[in-house]
Design an enzyme around this catalytic site. Sequence first.
Site, short mmCIF file in Angstrom:
data_model
loop_
_atom_site.label_atom_id
_atom_site.label_comp_id
_atom_site.label_asym_id
_atom_site.label_seq_id
_atom_site.Cartn_x
_atom_site.Cartn_y
_atom_site.Cartn_z
N GLY A 55 78.14 -28.30 -52.08
CA GLY A 55 78.81 -29.33 -52.87
C GLY A 55 77.80 -30.12 -53.67
O GLY A 55 76.59 -30.05 -53.42
N LEU A 68 88.01 -28.25 -45.58
CA LEU A 68 87.55 -27.33 -46.62
C LEU A 68 86.05 -27.06 -46.51
O LEU A 68 85.46 -26.41 -47.37
CB LEU A 68 87.85 -27.93 -48.01
CG LEU A 68 89.21 -27.65 -48.64
CD1 LEU A 68 90.34 -28.13 -47.77
CD2 LEU A 68 89.32 -28.29 -50.01
N VAL A 106 86.76 -26.94 -54.71
CA VAL A 106 88.17 -27.25 -54.45
C VAL A 106 88.32 -28.67 -53.91
O VAL A 106 89.20 -29.43 -54.31
CB VAL A 106 88.79 -26.23 -53.45
CG1 VAL A 106 90.23 -26.62 -53.12
CG2 VAL A 106 88.75 -24.81 -54.01
N THR A 155 79.63 -23.69 -38.76
CA THR A 155 80.48 -24.55 -39.59
C THR A 155 81.95 -24.25 -39.33
O THR A 155 82.77 -25.15 -39.14
CB THR A 155 80.15 -24.35 -41.09
OG1 THR A 155 78.85 -24.85 -41.34
CG2 THR A 155 81.15 -25.06 -41.99
N TYR A 168 81.26 -15.23 -42.13
CA TYR A 168 82.35 -15.95 -42.81
C TYR A 168 83.70 -15.45 -42.29
O TYR A 168 84.53 -16.26 -41.84
CB TYR A 168 82.22 -15.71 -44.31
CG TYR A 168 83.19 -16.46 -45.18
CD1 TYR A 168 83.02 -17.82 -45.43
CD2 TYR A 168 84.27 -15.81 -45.80
CE1 TYR A 168 83.91 -18.52 -46.25
CE2 TYR A 168 85.15 -16.49 -46.62
CZ TYR A 168 84.97 -17.85 -46.85
OH TYR A 168 85.85 -18.52 -47.67
N ASP A 217 80.91 -34.50 -46.33
CA ASP A 217 80.27 -33.28 -46.86
C ASP A 217 78.77 -33.34 -46.56
O ASP A 217 78.17 -34.42 -46.59
CB ASP A 217 80.51 -33.21 -48.39
CG ASP A 217 80.38 -31.79 -48.93
OD1 ASP A 217 79.29 -31.23 -48.83
OD2 ASP A 217 81.37 -31.26 -49.45
N GLN A 273 98.32 -26.02 -27.29
CA GLN A 273 97.86 -26.66 -26.05
C GLN A 273 97.89 -28.18 -26.11
O GLN A 273 98.16 -28.84 -25.12
CB GLN A 273 96.44 -26.16 -25.76
CG GLN A 273 95.99 -26.34 -24.33
CD GLN A 273 94.61 -25.68 -24.12
OE1 GLN A 273 94.27 -24.69 -24.76
NE2 GLN A 273 93.81 -26.27 -23.25
N THR A 290 90.00 -18.18 -55.77
CA THR A 290 90.40 -19.31 -56.62
C THR A 290 89.23 -19.71 -57.51
O THR A 290 88.08 -19.70 -57.08
CB THR A 290 90.85 -20.48 -55.72
OG1 THR A 290 91.97 -20.05 -54.95
CG2 THR A 290 91.25 -21.70 -56.52
#
Length: 344
Positions: free
Chosen positions: A58, A95, A34, A114, A167, A53, A184, A197
Amino acid sequence: MNGFDHAVTENSATDGAGAPAVKTVLVAGGAGFVGARLCQRLLASGASVICVDNLQTGRMANIDPMMEEAMFRFIRHDIIAPLEFSAPVDEIYNLACPASPPKYQLDPVHTFKTSVLGALNLLGLARNKGARILQASTSEIYGDPLCSPQPESYLGNVNPVGPRSCYDEGKRAAETLFHDYGLQHGVSIKIARIFNTYGPGMAPDDGRVVSNFIIQALRGEPITIYGNGSQTRSFCFVDDLLDGLMLLMASPHEVSYPVNLGNETEFTVAELAKLVLAKTGSSSNTIHNALPIDDPRQRRPDIVLARRVLGWRPEVSLDAGLDRTIPWFRAQLAVALPSLEEVA
Ligand code: NAD
Ligand code: UDP
């Protein structure tokens, strides 16, 4: 000046008065499926793009076509460590996170870091820069949902100690961090709950259902249906998702609550297999493998909120989206497979 400063200031366009002349957008996870397509869209819109990245899932192949562009910079960096640079940033899309179950389950502790440390680091950057920040959250925060379709008000049914938990719970915790940084620290935050997707640009070895089925069909290998194939998903074409993400980023400051982005049309996995076989003209047979633990039985977004707040709804049917996706995988396989001369 550190490596980031160098990479970014080099690229920061300014007008005569010293103010940024173009929007600078940081895309974490910008070399992924994406993310890379988002980088292309942002460049086409005139933005300056910083792609961050760690290349875990990727691929350089996704961003190679942009590497020569003056408005594009790639920084190889793992977001579990802080990012610091002095250049301005206007918007951040987060992402960064492996999205395919077999990929995010390879190193569950890193996946969780992550989502959580990565969110903290990027939220800190957004706060320092006065940047707006969007989190790529997921339908997985609903777990194995007990209602369908799933509206944003549904609180979910998530196992905290299963193979998908790193996840699901990581993404849930990230939503909490985004919400709290908004409250905050006044950071302008956006949360997109993305449903399944697919499209061109997915890694051939990604492991998710659409890419698996297309590649298996094209290679004439058995189509691996997990379980009996009655579980459902609602598949969104990537360009529809990008429209939704960019509209959400551009929405008023007050739109700081989670918004579902997905296609409402629900298919069983068995129906998807049939459609892919028909569209590829493949003679592959289907086989049934074990259903993974905690595999959600149904998933379909309620997108009333996205329609109302963003004026967004997907335009591309699964049928039309597969017609755009299958040729891309065909081309990938043609490149990946050795030629007859090489084999001889
Ligand atoms: P992807 O795996 O193709 O892309 C993820 C990218 O993030 C990769 O380039 C990867 O190398 C990078 N990355 C992973 N961990 C990182 C880290 N610690 N530091 C820096 N980079 C890191 O997945 P995708 O389908 O492009 O998904 C993009 C985002 O959208 C993910 O956050 C995912 O959770 C979310 N999402 C996607 C879907 C979908 O169906 N595609 C559905 C729901 C949510
Ligand atoms: N699935 C399948 N065969 C595959 C890959 C996945 O039947 O080769 C199933 C999987 O069990 C799930 C659905 O397809 O029910 C979607 O899986 P995917 O990994 O794409 O995404 P998820 O929505 O589960 O995160």
